[in-house]
Design a protein around this motif. Sequence first.
Motif, PDB file in Angstrom:
ATOM      1  N   ILE A  72      41.703  36.312  39.083  1.00 47.59           N
ATOM      2  CA  ILE A  72      41.172  35.073  38.741  1.00 47.59           C
ATOM      3  C   ILE A  72      39.721  34.956  39.304  1.00 47.59           C
ATOM      4  CG2 ILE A  72      41.163  32.625  39.261  1.00 47.59           C
ATOM      5  CD1 ILE A  72      43.717  33.402  37.931  1.00 47.59           C
ATOM      6  N   GLY A  73      38.850  34.536  38.350  1.00 48.65           N
ATOM      7  CA  GLY A  73      37.387  34.865  38.868  1.00 48.65           C
ATOM      8  C   GLY A  73      36.890  33.678  39.407  1.00 48.65           C
ATOM      9  N   PRO A  74      35.610  33.554  39.788  1.00 48.78           N
ATOM     10  CA  PRO A  74      34.730  32.430  40.461  1.00 48.78           C
ATOM     11  C   PRO A  74      35.038  31.095  39.858  1.00 48.78           C
ATOM     12  CG  PRO A  74      33.593  34.396  40.360  1.00 48.78           C
ATOM     13  CD  PRO A  74      34.601  34.849  39.444  1.00 48.78           C
ATOM     14  N   ASN A  75      35.203  31.283  38.485  1.00 50.11           N
ATOM     15  CA  ASN A  75      35.059  29.866  37.705  1.00 50.11           C
ATOM     16  C   ASN A  75      36.754  29.483  37.585  1.00 50.11           C
ATOM     17  OD1 ASN A  75      36.438  31.618  36.082  1.00 50.11           O
ATOM     18  ND2 ASN A  75      35.105  31.215  34.218  1.00 50.11           N
ATOM     19  N   GLU A  76      37.763  29.965  38.586  1.00 51.94           N
ATOM     20  CA  GLU A  76      39.068  29.628  38.718  1.00 51.94           C
ATOM     21  C   GLU A  76      39.916  29.906  37.486  1.00 51.94           C
ATOM     22  OE1 GLU A  76      39.261  26.208  40.603  1.00 51.94           O
ATOM     23  OE2 GLU A  76      38.475  26.581  42.457  1.00 51.94           O
ATOM     24  N   LYS A  77      39.011  30.702  36.476  1.00 54.33           N
ATOM     25  CA  LYS A  77      40.018  31.015  35.627  1.00 54.33           C
ATOM     26  C   LYS A  77      40.332  32.509  35.290  1.00 54.33           C
ATOM     27  CE  LYS A  77      37.616  27.718  32.451  1.00 54.33           C
ATOM     28  NZ  LYS A  77      36.829  27.457  31.264  1.00 54.33           N
ATOM     29  N   ALA A  78      41.666  32.745  34.695  1.00 57.84           N
ATOM     30  CA  ALA A  78      41.982  34.154  34.439  1.00 57.84           C
ATOM     31  C   ALA A  78      41.102  34.989  33.866  1.00 57.84           C
ATOM     32  CB  ALA A  78      43.530  33.940  33.877  1.00 57.84           C
ATOM     33  N   LEU A  79      41.018  36.285  34.358  1.00 58.66           N
ATOM     34  CA  LEU A  79      40.111  37.190  33.856  1.00 58.66           C
ATOM     35  C   LEU A  79      40.684  38.242  33.008  1.00 58.66           C
ATOM     36  CD1 LEU A  79      38.057  37.929  37.038  1.00 58.66           C
ATOM     37  CD2 LEU A  79      37.258  36.473  35.102  1.00 58.66           C
ATOM     38  N   THR A  80      40.332  38.470  31.674  1.00 56.61           N
ATOM     39  CA  THR A  80      40.716  39.306  30.726  1.00 56.61           C
ATOM     40  C   THR A  80      39.535  40.107  30.474  1.00 56.61           C
ATOM     41  OG1 THR A  80      40.351  37.857  28.898  1.00 56.61           O
ATOM     42  CG2 THR A  80      42.553  37.804  30.024  1.00 56.61           C
ATOM     43  N   GLY A  81      39.857  41.295  29.963  1.00 57.31           N
ATOM     44  CA  GLY A  81      38.952  42.254  29.475  1.00 57.31           C
ATOM     45  C   GLY A  81      37.797  41.842  28.470  1.00 57.31           C
ATOM     46  N   ASN A  82      36.630  42.023  28.786  1.00 58.94           N
ATOM     47  CA  ASN A  82      35.634  41.632  27.557  1.00 58.94           C
ATOM     48  C   ASN A  82      34.289  42.420  27.814  1.00 58.94           C
ATOM     49  OD1 ASN A  82      34.035  40.370  29.640  1.00 58.94           O
ATOM     50  ND2 ASN A  82      35.318  38.654  29.371  1.00 58.94           N
ATOM     51  N   ASN A  83      33.132  42.253  27.064  1.00 54.46           N
ATOM     52  CA  ASN A  83      32.107  43.097  27.428  1.00 54.46           C
ATOM     53  C   ASN A  83      31.479  43.021  28.608  1.00 54.46           C
ATOM     54  OD1 ASN A  83      31.125  40.589  27.077  1.00 54.46           O
ATOM     55  ND2 ASN A  83      29.316  41.084  25.614  1.00 54.46           N
ATOM     56  N   ARG A  84      31.883  42.054  29.466  1.00 55.58           N
ATOM     57  CA  ARG A  84      31.244  41.953  30.812  1.00 55.58           C
ATOM     58  C   ARG A  84      32.469  42.203  31.967  1.00 55.58           C
ATOM     59  NH1 ARG A  84      26.063  40.950  32.580  1.00 55.58           N
ATOM     60  NH2 ARG A  84      26.028  39.259  31.183  1.00 55.58           N
ATOM     61  N   ILE A  85      33.359  42.056  31.717  1.00 59.38           N
ATOM     62  CA  ILE A  85      34.699  42.318  32.672  1.00 59.38           C
ATOM     63  C   ILE A  85      35.758  43.469  32.083  1.00 59.38           C
ATOM     64  CG2 ILE A  85      36.772  41.457  33.926  1.00 59.38           C
ATOM     65  CD1 ILE A  85      34.135  39.993  34.639  1.00 59.38           C
ATOM     66  N   SER A  86      35.885  44.464  32.857  1.00 63.89           N
ATOM     67  CA  SER A  86      36.678  45.481  32.645  1.00 63.89           C
ATOM     68  C   SER A  86      37.836  45.209  33.487  1.00 63.89           C
ATOM     69  CB  SER A  86      36.187  46.658  32.831  1.00 63.89           C
ATOM     70  OG  SER A  86      36.999  48.111  32.651  1.00 63.89           O
ATOM     71  N   VAL A  87      39.151  45.089  32.707  1.00 68.35           N
ATOM     72  CA  VAL A  87      40.422  44.805  33.576  1.00 68.35           C
ATOM     73  C   VAL A  87      41.307  46.047  33.005  1.00 68.35           C
ATOM     74  CG1 VAL A  87      42.215  43.581  34.198  1.00 68.35           C
ATOM     75  CG2 VAL A  87      39.988  42.415  34.054  1.00 68.35           C
ATOM     76  N   THR A  88      41.950  47.021  33.972  1.00 60.74           N
ATOM     77  CA  THR A  88      42.620  48.022  33.391  1.00 60.74           C
ATOM     78  C   THR A  88      44.274  47.420  33.426  1.00 60.74           C
ATOM     79  OG1 THR A  88      43.056  49.150  35.439  1.00 60.74           O
ATOM     80  CG2 THR A  88      41.059  49.689  34.234  1.00 60.74           C
ATOM     81  N   ASN A  89      45.096  48.388  32.894  1.00 61.12           N
ATOM     82  CA  ASN A  89      46.631  48.101  33.156  1.00 61.12           C
ATOM     83  C   ASN A  89      47.126  48.392  34.386  1.00 61.12           C
ATOM     84  OD1 ASN A  89      46.534  47.479  30.331  1.00 61.12           O
ATOM     85  ND2 ASN A  89      47.047  49.502  29.606  1.00 61.12           N
ATOM     86  N   THR A  90      46.477  48.941  35.200  1.00 57.40           N
ATOM     87  CA  THR A  90      46.793  49.288  36.721  1.00 57.40           C
ATOM     88  C   THR A  90      46.248  48.425  37.745  1.00 57.40           C
ATOM     89  OG1 THR A  90      45.223  51.081  36.851  1.00 57.40           O
ATOM     90  CG2 THR A  90      47.417  51.706  36.090  1.00 57.40           C
ATOM     91  N   GLY A  91      45.628  47.080  37.281  1.00 59.41           N
ATOM     92  CA  GLY A  91      44.981  46.262  38.272  1.00 59.41           C
ATOM     93  C   GLY A  91      43.552  46.500  38.418  1.00 59.41           C
ATOM     94  N   GLN A  92      42.856  47.228  37.855  1.00 58.40           N
ATOM     95  CA  GLN A  92      41.262  47.982  38.572  1.00 58.40           C
ATOM     96  C   GLN A  92      40.530  46.844  37.663  1.00 58.40           C
ATOM     97  OE1 GLN A  92      40.960  51.728  38.041  1.00 58.40           O
ATOM     98  NE2 GLN A  92      42.895  52.451  39.048  1.00 58.40           N
ATOM     99  N   LEU A  93      39.440  46.181  38.406  1.00 56.30           N
ATOM    100  CA  LEU A  93      38.781  45.124  37.689  1.00 56.30           C
ATOM    101  C   LEU A  93      37.150  45.737  38.427  1.00 56.30           C
ATOM    102  CD1 LEU A  93      38.493  41.566  37.346  1.00 56.30           C
ATOM    103  CD2 LEU A  93      36.592  42.438  38.533  1.00 56.30           C
ATOM    104  N   MET A  94      36.497  45.728  37.165  1.00 57.74           N
ATOM    105  CA  MET A  94      34.900  46.009  37.431  1.00 57.74           C
ATOM    106  C   MET A  94      34.020  45.143  36.575  1.00 57.74           C
ATOM    107  SD  MET A  94      32.528  49.586  36.649  1.00 57.74           S
ATOM    108  CE  MET A  94      32.733  49.226  34.848  1.00 57.74           C
ATOM    109  N   VAL A  95      33.051  44.648  37.378  1.00 60.03           N
ATOM    110  CA  VAL A  95      32.004  43.598  36.589  1.00 60.03           C
ATOM    111  C   VAL A  95      31.001  44.547  36.298  1.00 60.03           C
ATOM    112  CG1 VAL A  95      30.665  41.655  36.951  1.00 60.03           C
ATOM    113  CG2 VAL A  95      32.815  41.860  38.133  1.00 60.03           C
ATOM    114  N   LYS A  96      30.568  44.389  34.958  1.00 57.42           N
ATOM    115  CA  LYS A  96      29.366  45.210  34.386  1.00 57.42           C
ATOM    116  C   LYS A  96      28.089  44.182  34.216  1.00 57.42           C
ATOM    117  CE  LYS A  96      32.785  47.410  31.177  1.00 57.42           C
ATOM    118  NZ  LYS A  96      32.971  47.548  29.716  1.00 57.42           N
TER     119      LYS A  96
END
Length: 253
Positions: A72-96
């Motif tokens: 869940i991101g700062p906007n309280e919405k679920a985060l999914t992968g996009n050009n700004r957010i990287s979410v892997t299948n093993t639960g790793q998140l990176m903000v670009k």
Amino acid sequence: MRTWVLLIAALWSLVRVGPQRSSLLNKKGFVYGTVGHPVKIYVKLRQNSPFLICMDFGRASKETVDPTYLWIGPNEKALTGNNRISVTNTGQLMVKDFLEALSGLYTCTLSYKTIKAETQEETIIKKRYDFMIFVNPFAPGWKTACNVSVDCEDITNHNILQARDRIEEFFRSQANILSHHINRSVPAMHFVDHSFQVVRMDSCRPGFGKNEGLHSNCASCCVVCSPGTFSPDVDVTCQICISVHSYGAKSCP
């Protein structure tokens, strides 16, 4: 940050990480969560965040059955992968390409199963991990002054102090030349050793400030102003403004 200033004020703001993050950051750039304690992370402006792991270090060393991850991101919405957010299948998140507006609370809920050996009864376990990500600014040209292995503040201060010494030496040389080698009609120049002084300046870019109470593990960092505060100029603190609801505000509506 605090830095030496010579003739003109040079503002440098750089990233720092506190001891809490350092203990959770491994050599591959992964930051593990801690149950019940938000992990604070400070990211350079327009750089990628480290990978946030939806798991504590102890759990990562054990077998985890059928894990699922919900970010869940700062906007309280679920985060999914996009050009700004990287979410892997093993639960790793990176903000670009991190920006001020991306600062805030990133929460991940880990769900997994435990199975009793005697009865084969399954139980669902849920654990929540909070990561507070803040952005630090940096001055243009920081890449040419620093590299990965050194502290930008240290090398900047060293360069400015070196410039002071060279300017002092220049005036000393000029005084010597005018005294011994130039026509006597030229006005005399006298230079007193160690009379050339520098001062320390403590400042942050607009929208950023220092707060030892909120950022005790990064007290010298210029950190993006939190919601409810703003900084219109190169001050060192963010001022209170209850009508501000975003990070990095430069004015009070």
